[in-house]
Write a protein that holds these residues in place. Structure first.
Motif, PDB file in Angstrom:
ATOM      1  N   THR A  47      73.229  94.854 -11.378  1.00 21.60           N
ATOM      2  CA  THR A  47      72.491  95.670 -12.343  1.00 21.60           C
ATOM      3  C   THR A  47      71.067  95.152 -12.527  1.00 21.60           C
ATOM      4  O   THR A  47      70.104  95.927 -12.524  1.00 21.60           O
ATOM      5  N   GLU A  49      69.083  93.531 -10.564  1.00 24.60           N
ATOM      6  CA  GLU A  49      68.149  93.854  -9.471  1.00 24.60           C
ATOM      7  C   GLU A  49      67.777  95.329  -9.470  1.00 24.60           C
ATOM      8  O   GLU A  49      66.612  95.689  -9.292  1.00 24.60           O
ATOM      9  N   ILE A  50      68.800  96.166  -9.646  1.00 26.62           N
ATOM     10  CA  ILE A  50      68.564  97.606  -9.580  1.00 26.62           C
ATOM     11  C   ILE A  50      67.660  98.049 -10.731  1.00 26.62           C
ATOM     12  O   ILE A  50      66.752  98.872 -10.544  1.00 26.62           O
ATOM     13  N   LEU A  54      64.302 100.040 -10.357  1.00 27.71           N
ATOM     14  CA  LEU A  54      64.135 101.325 -11.045  1.00 27.71           C
ATOM     15  C   LEU A  54      62.914 101.270 -11.972  1.00 27.71           C
ATOM     16  O   LEU A  54      62.161 102.248 -12.097  1.00 27.71           O
ATOM     17  N   THR A 123      66.987  92.363  -2.030  1.00 29.50           N
ATOM     18  CA  THR A 123      67.376  91.740  -3.293  1.00 29.50           C
ATOM     19  C   THR A 123      68.506  90.763  -3.009  1.00 29.50           C
ATOM     20  O   THR A 123      69.172  90.851  -1.981  1.00 29.50           O
ATOM     21  N   LEU A 126      72.793  92.399  -3.955  1.00 32.06           N
ATOM     22  CA  LEU A 126      73.161  93.661  -3.317  1.00 32.06           C
ATOM     23  C   LEU A 126      72.545  93.814  -1.933  1.00 32.06           C
ATOM     24  O   LEU A 126      72.895  94.718  -1.191  1.00 32.06           O
ATOM     25  N   PHE A 128      69.652  94.899  -1.232  1.00 37.75           N
ATOM     26  CA  PHE A 128      68.971  96.190  -1.184  1.00 37.75           C
ATOM     27  C   PHE A 128      67.543  95.935  -0.695  1.00 37.75           C
ATOM     28  O   PHE A 128      66.858  95.060  -1.226  1.00 37.75           O
TER      29      PHE A 128
END
Lengths: 162, 433
Positions: A47, A49-50, A54, A123, A126, A128
């Protein structure tokens, strides 16, 4: 010509702004979901990282539209007191300076994005990739250059009218 | 060219950009870039600009800003402020200046969920001014009140200014929030005292309203209770370390969203407007922070903050005098540039000085917030006054006349807070060792 360019930029800025709005809403919902699930010992992995990515999309993609609605603060108590002709000179100069700094930012963010592609930087948990956000913000900074360029053209247009 | 000469030239250049009307965030980025290129080299500066912008935008720490702005915008677009005003009005509407004092009370409660100052001024200008008109309140008093109450959110958590100060100085946002509570109530009390005194001296300014029954009063309480529940959820969760600041903001936003949905004050259109306003405000703040970060890296290589600190130290004056000089710089700088922008620009320079003098950064954050509160309503650059003037269609000069009495009270509060740091530091020291 100017009209076409300005309507293209208007649409682009709004599309970017809508993406930014979705990112902001997603940030909130994801964080709340994570907090709730965490109390049941089922946190959403990554969460942190996202939400950071975002956030970059939410704030970075909002740059051109914020500029279009004159949302970036500036000091106008001096310039508004000057004769119109001088105001226009300053407007031209500041638009050029703005284009310069955003061109520098956009170009180097693009370089940064390419570096991320080459090194495959992601990241931590994840994995990503980082490059889409860097490229995305770079594109928004290019759009910002065009937004400022249109403001510049509009100064000229006012001059020919008067 | 020596480093000192370059520093001075870059600062001059920065002010030239400001005066020409280049956006403040862009000015800081450009001046920082030029300075860094001059001292280090162009390639390093190009690299720095991209890295700094990306780091600021993608940092998890900064996501707290749009989250709390969104919480405030949702609160402002729903009918929460009106409910709070109705309740406050029922309790104290019948005393001299009661409708205005009710505005202060409602705004104090409203600030517990909405950190934005101009949004509160606009909200209460729409709700409270027509009501005060109905009872024949003087427009100076009513407009002055709604302009001033907006500033309470700068101090009362979840204050966006305290959040920005926190991320800028790496000070705990939880501690800052706790520290803001008592000073915030103190300033709110000074507003109420100012209004009561003003209305007793000149009863024509703020006539008494109707007296409500206790039954009506209790019936108006539930929204107040919900706001307090959200407030304790956000601040309590943060204080207990259960939430990160971003999580606290998200949970608070979600709770306000549920509250406004339950009260049927929220629909898709209002939600989209709140998100859109949040993006604009958040993006403006983040651009200021990105510019300040680039400029800050330039200042770091020139060691400017260190030089300022040692210069002030070499003056050998009482440390309180230095604090007052700094406060003066913020007031003057803020009235020329823009208070929040100046805070972002100046704090990294002055914080080392303050720390070197042995002050607590949390306390300094509170002092700077009170200074910012005064700054945003201090003529001639008072954003809140422009907002209220726009909403009420009252000339700006009338609004200004209503502001001055409050500034006196705020200045007294500022002095009290400077000389008694324990007022600010008691709660954070009690709950967050």
């Amino acid at each position: 010509m100017v009209k076409t360019l300005s309507s293209i930029v208007r649409v682009l800025s709004r599309v970017m702004y809508s993406i930014a709005g979705l990112a902001l809403t997603a940030m909130m919902l994801l964080t709340v979901a994570d907090v709730i699930l965490r109390t049941f010992k089922r946190p959403i992995v990554g969460t942190y990282e996202i939400v950071g990515l975002l956030g970059a999309v939410a704030m970075g993609f909002a740059i051109p539209q914020t500029s279009r609605v004159h949302g970036h603060v500036l000091m106008d108590f001096l310039t508004t007191k000057l004769p119109i002709a001088l105001q226009k000179v300053f407007l031209v100069l500041t638009r050029l300076l703005g284009i310069a700094i955003f061109f520098i930012i956009a170009w180097n963010l693009w370089v940064l994005g390419s570096d991320y592609v080459r090194t495959g930087e992601t990241t931590l948990t994840l994995e990503f990739p980082l490059y889409p956000a860097a490229y995305g913000i770079a594109i928004c900074c290019f759009i910002e250059c065009v937004v400022l360029f249109i403001e510049l053209l509009e100064v000229g247009k006012q001059e020919t009218e008067t | 060219m020596s480093v000192a000469t370059i520093s001075i030239l870059v600062i001059l250049l920065l002010f030239v950009f400001f005066l020409m009307g280049l956006e403040i965030g862009f000015s800081m980025a450009l001046a920082g870039f030029i300075g860094f290129a001059a001292i280090v080299n162009v390639n390093a500066a190009l690299n720095l600009v991209a890295k700094d912008v990306y780091a600021v935008l993608s940092s998890y720490g900064f996501t707290v800003i749009p989250m709390f702005v969104l919480m405030g915008q949702l609160g402002a677009s729903g009918g929460v402020a009106r409910n709070l005003y109705d309740s406050a009005y029922k309790f104290i509407g019948h005393i001299p200046g009661g409708l205005a004092i009710g505005t202060v009370a409602a705004a104090t409660a409203f600030k517990a969920i909405c950190g934005s100052s101009p949004a509160t001024a606009a909200t209460f200008a729409t709700i409270a001014v027509p009501e005060m008109d109905r009872y024949g309140y003087d427009r100076r008093l009513s407009c002055g009140t709604v302009t001033t109450v907006g500033t309470l959110g700068i101090l009362i958590p979840p204050s966006v200014v305290l959040i920005i100060y926190g991320v800028l100085t790496e000070t705990s946002i939880g501690r800052l929030f706790l520290a803001g509570i008592i000073p915030g109530l103190l300033v709110a009390f000074s507003f109420a005292a100012t209004l009561l005194g003003w209305s007793i001296l000149n009863p024509k300014l703020g006539p008494k309203g109707e007296k409500s029954t206790w039954k009506e009063r209790f019936a108006s309480l539930p929204p107040v209770i919900w706001v307090l529940v959200i407030f304790f959820l956000v601040v309590g969760g943060l204080m207990q370390g259960f939430f990160t600041p971003t999580e606290a903001g998200s949970v608070g936003t979600f709770a306000v969203l549920l509250l406004t949905l339950a009260k049927k004050d929220m629909d898709l259109k209002r939600f989209v407007k709140a998100v859109s306003d949040t993006l604009r405000i958040g993006c403006m703040v983040l651009m200021l922070l990105a510019g300040a970060t680039i400029l800050g890296h330039f200042f770091a290589v020139t060691r400017t903050p260190f030089l300022v600190a040692s210069w002030l130290e070499s003056l050998h004056v009482d440390r309180n005098i230095i604090i007052f000089i700094i406060i003066g710089v913020y007031l003057v700088g803020g009235s020329f540039i823009e208070d929040l922008a100046f805070l972002i620009l100046a704090t990294p320079i002055f914080l080392p000085v303050v720390l070197k003098l042995g002050y607590d950064p949390v306390w300094f954050g509170i002092i700077i917030s009170v200074v910012t509160m005064i700054g945003v309503i201090l003529p001639p650059m008072a954003i809140n006054a422009f907002v209220v003037s726009g909403v009420t269609k009252e000339p700006i000069s009338t609004v200004y006349k209503g502001i001055y009495p409050f500034i006196v009270g705020m200045s007294i509060c500022l002095l009290i807070l400077v000389f008694f740091p324990q007022i600010s530091l008691w709660l954070p020291n009690l709950f967050m060792k």
